[in-house]
Design a protein around this motif. Structure first.
Motif, PDB file in Angstrom:
ATOM      1  N   TYR A 164      95.618 -23.355 -26.558  1.00 36.57           N
ATOM      2  CA  TYR A 164      95.052 -24.389 -27.415  1.00 36.57           C
ATOM      3  C   TYR A 164      94.617 -23.717 -28.713  1.00 36.57           C
ATOM      4  N   THR A 165      94.889 -24.384 -29.831  1.00 37.04           N
ATOM      5  CA  THR A 165      94.479 -23.824 -31.114  1.00 37.04           C
ATOM      6  C   THR A 165      92.961 -23.942 -31.264  1.00 37.04           C
TER       7      THR A 165
ATOM      8  N   GLN B 243      92.187 -27.586 -31.861  1.00 35.91           N
ATOM      9  CA  GLN B 243      92.244 -28.391 -30.639  1.00 35.91           C
ATOM     10  C   GLN B 243      91.016 -28.145 -29.764  1.00 35.91           C
ATOM     11  N   THR B 244      90.606 -26.900 -29.680  1.00 35.39           N
ATOM     12  CA  THR B 244      89.414 -26.553 -28.890  1.00 35.39           C
ATOM     13  C   THR B 244      88.173 -27.185 -29.505  1.00 35.39           C
TER      14      THR B 244
ATOM     15  N   PHE C 271      94.474 -32.480 -22.466  1.00 38.46           N
ATOM     16  CA  PHE C 271      93.691 -31.260 -22.220  1.00 38.46           C
ATOM     17  C   PHE C 271      93.679 -30.920 -20.732  1.00 38.46           C
TER      18      PHE C 271
ATOM     19  N   HIS D 223      97.147 -29.701 -19.741  1.00 37.20           N
ATOM     20  CA  HIS D 223      97.362 -28.348 -20.279  1.00 37.20           C
ATOM     21  C   HIS D 223      96.653 -27.317 -19.397  1.00 37.20           C
ATOM     22  N   ASN D 224      95.409 -27.581 -19.076  1.00 36.02           N
ATOM     23  CA  ASN D 224      94.652 -26.630 -18.256  1.00 36.02           C
ATOM     24  C   ASN D 224      95.237 -26.504 -16.856  1.00 36.02           C
TER      25      ASN D 224
END
Length: 172
Positions: free
Chosen positions: A65-66, A69-70, A148, A151-152
């Motif tokens: 994540y950029t 994004q974070t 999110f 992704h995680n």
């Protein structure tokens, strides 16, 4: 075709570090960049195993994540706490009744000792973000929360667990 409108949310401002001399637990940092080499992978497995057996949780860096994004996820994480107490009550988790931590966990829910109660408030969302209903203010953000969570799950948790299980099965 019109573009997707991203809902606005106030910027999360982290609290300043405490000036109190407190006995904090060290927070393990897991660096997923170590996946790039066989030696790094082996070290990563040890780092995760150590974090989970000594601390119980960890913070992941180089997770894909950029920074923007974070930052956005931290902003969104504030949303469920900026609703009325009445709205929060509608979504209180049933930890004691059925063990589900989904929803709000209000402050002072758990008795710690000698009349002292916890001061932690949080809001948990299932990996399937649509499994339960959420406060109205949070609903516009569900697509981002879903992305999110996915992704995680697929890019952080599963690769760590697959490699760990592969290493464990090679030992047996």
């Amino acid at each position: 075709m019109p573009g997707t409108t991203i809902p606005e949310t106030p910027r999360h401002i982290p609290p300043p570090p405490t000036k109190e001399n407190l006995d904090f637990a060290d927070l393990a940092i897991i660096d997923l960049a170590k996946f790039d080499t066989p030696e790094g992978k082996a070290q990563l497995v040890q780092d995760v195993r150590n974090a989970m057996s000594t601390i119980g949780f960890f913070y992941v860096i180089n997770h894909g994540y950029t920074q923007e994004q974070t930052r956005r996820i931290f902003d969104i994480a504030e949303v469920p706490f900026n609703v009325t107490d009445e709205e929060k009550q509608k979504y209180v988790g049933k930890m004691k009744e059925n063990g589900s931590y989904q929803g709000y966990k209000p402050r002072q829910y758990w008795h710690i000792d000698a009349g002292i109660r916890d001061q932690i408030e949080h809001y948990n969302i299932h990996t399937d973000v649509h499994a339960k209903e959420h406060p109205e203010a949070l609903r516009p953000f569900l697509p981002e929360i879903d992305a999110f969570a996915r992704h995680n799950h697929f890019r952080v948790l599963l690769p760590l667990m697959r490699y760990r299980n592969k290493k464990d099965s090679m030992k047996n």
